[in-house]
Design a protein around this motif. Structure first.
Motif, short mmCIF file in Angstrom:
data_model
loop_
_atom_site.label_atom_id
_atom_site.label_comp_id
_atom_site.label_asym_id
_atom_site.label_seq_id
_atom_site.Cartn_x
_atom_site.Cartn_y
_atom_site.Cartn_z
N ASP A 242 -41.52 -6.06 -83.84
CA ASP A 242 -41.84 -6.81 -84.96
C ASP A 242 -43.07 -7.47 -84.88
O ASP A 242 -43.65 -7.77 -86.12
CB ASP A 242 -40.95 -8.10 -84.60
N VAL A 243 -43.84 -7.29 -83.75
CA VAL A 243 -45.44 -7.60 -83.75
C VAL A 243 -45.90 -6.56 -84.89
O VAL A 243 -46.98 -6.52 -85.60
CB VAL A 243 -46.06 -7.72 -82.57
N ASP B 194 -44.77 -4.29 -87.07
CA ASP B 194 -44.17 -4.53 -88.30
C ASP B 194 -44.64 -5.77 -88.94
O ASP B 194 -45.16 -5.33 -90.47
CB ASP B 194 -42.56 -4.63 -88.15
N SER B 195 -45.04 -6.58 -88.59
CA SER B 195 -45.54 -8.00 -89.14
C SER B 195 -46.92 -7.38 -89.63
O SER B 195 -47.33 -7.83 -90.79
CB SER B 195 -45.69 -9.02 -88.15
N TYR B 196 -47.74 -6.62 -88.67
CA TYR B 196 -48.90 -6.36 -89.22
C TYR B 196 -49.01 -5.20 -90.20
O TYR B 196 -49.83 -5.58 -91.31
CB TYR B 196 -49.64 -5.80 -87.89
N GLN C 204 -46.74 -4.61 -92.44
CA GLN C 204 -46.13 -5.02 -93.74
C GLN C 204 -47.34 -5.91 -94.68
O GLN C 204 -47.30 -5.86 -95.67
CB GLN C 204 -45.07 -6.05 -93.41
N ALA C 205 -48.31 -6.24 -93.93
CA ALA C 205 -49.37 -7.03 -94.65
C ALA C 205 -50.60 -6.15 -94.83
O ALA C 205 -51.53 -6.81 -95.57
CB ALA C 205 -50.02 -8.07 -93.79
N GLN C 206 -50.63 -4.86 -94.98
CA GLN C 206 -51.52 -3.96 -95.12
C GLN C 206 -51.46 -3.64 -96.54
O GLN C 206 -50.47 -3.15 -97.00
CB GLN C 206 -51.49 -2.77 -94.13
#
Length: 281
Positions: A175-176, A178-180, A182-184
């Motif tokens: 999840d860490v 994935d969160s990064y 997804q923001a790219q």
């Protein structure tokens, strides 16, 4: 090791074509910059050899390949060789981080400005390695480079990724990551690419990676892509085994086949089909 030796000073560094970082050097980054300056002054390319003590294929390269007269002569004439231990030397960790390196030995072929021509991994015979050196020199002379930025900029990477390579804290929760990601703006950019390959990120990113094999190989090198594709195929194999679906697995293998060299494909075939329950029956 006879071909490579550790430098004691900057003077010695500038005097020798084969360079290995000393773990006690005051500034490993400075040593890397000196390597690039030497390559520029001698109009040569740079071969980075990333290894670690205890790596069997790395030791085999040192024993059988680098001492080969033809390999040695070609390296002397065309390359500055930079050998660095990824477990002991900070610059090796930083270079591994930059390119998402996961297997050893890994060889990086760069010009004096730090632009990557291509990469390769694993043991190569003397003839294979000589052919590889010649091919990369020819491509470099044409000015064809991958899309990696030429410098190592630590601020470009998220903390979890830097920690994975610089502090060996590789158990990063999905999840860490994935969160990064997804923001790219684009997963096809350099930093998302090395995060996905360097941390072996799976789940939905497997399908994204398979869909974009061609462009990723062109931009970042077939060796990095093929290594990660093999990881993906092994993950997919488990799903196909559970579904008792050998034909779909075979179809997937054919789809990814072009990214592998003939040598890689022959080696991977046994591992990919081994223990497939449907195949046994």
């Amino acid at each position: 090791m006879k071909l490579f030796f550790k430098i004691a000073s900057a003077v010695m560094l500038l005097a020798c074509p084969f360079i290995a970082l000393n773990a006690q050097t005051s500034s490993v980054d400075q040593s890397w910059e000196l390597v690039k300056k030497k390559a520029a002054a001698e109009h040569k390319l740079i071969l980075v050899d990333l290894y670690f003590t205890g790596c069997a294929p790395c030791a085999q390269m040192d024993k059988e390949v680098f001492p080969d007269p033809k390999v040695k002569a070609f390296l002397d004439a065309n390359y500055i060789t930079f050998k660095s231990d990824i477990l002991k030397e900070e610059i090796a960790k930083k270079i591994s981080m930059k390119y998402g390196v996961t297997g050893f030995p890994t060889f990086l072929f760069l010009n004096a400005d730090g632009q990557l021509i291509d990469n390769a991994a694993g043991f190569k015979s003397a003839d294979q390695f000589l052919a590889l050196l010649q091919e990369e020199r020819n491509v470099g002379q044409k000015g064809i480079f991958k899309k990696y930025s030429p410098k190592i900029q630590e601020q470009d990477y998220p903390e979890f990724y830097k920690s994975a390579y610089l502090e060996n804290k590789r158990n990063v929760p999905f999840d860490v990551v994935d969160s990064y990601l997804q923001a790219q703006p684009s997963l096809l950019a350099e930093v998302p690419f090395v995060i996905i390959t360097g941390l072996r990120v799976g789940n939905k990113y497997d399908d994204f990676f398979l869909k974009n094999i061609a462009v990723l190989s062109k931009d970042f090198g077939s060796a990095s892509v093929s290594s990660h594709v093999y990881t993906i195929v092994k993950r997919k194999k488990i799903q196909f085994e559970k579904a008792n679906d050998l034909e779909s697995f075979k179809k997937l293998k054919e789809e990814v086949r072009p990214v592998f060299s003939e040598e890689e494909w022959m080696k991977f075939q046994d591992g990919l089909m081994k223990d497939f329950d449907v195949a046994k029956s």
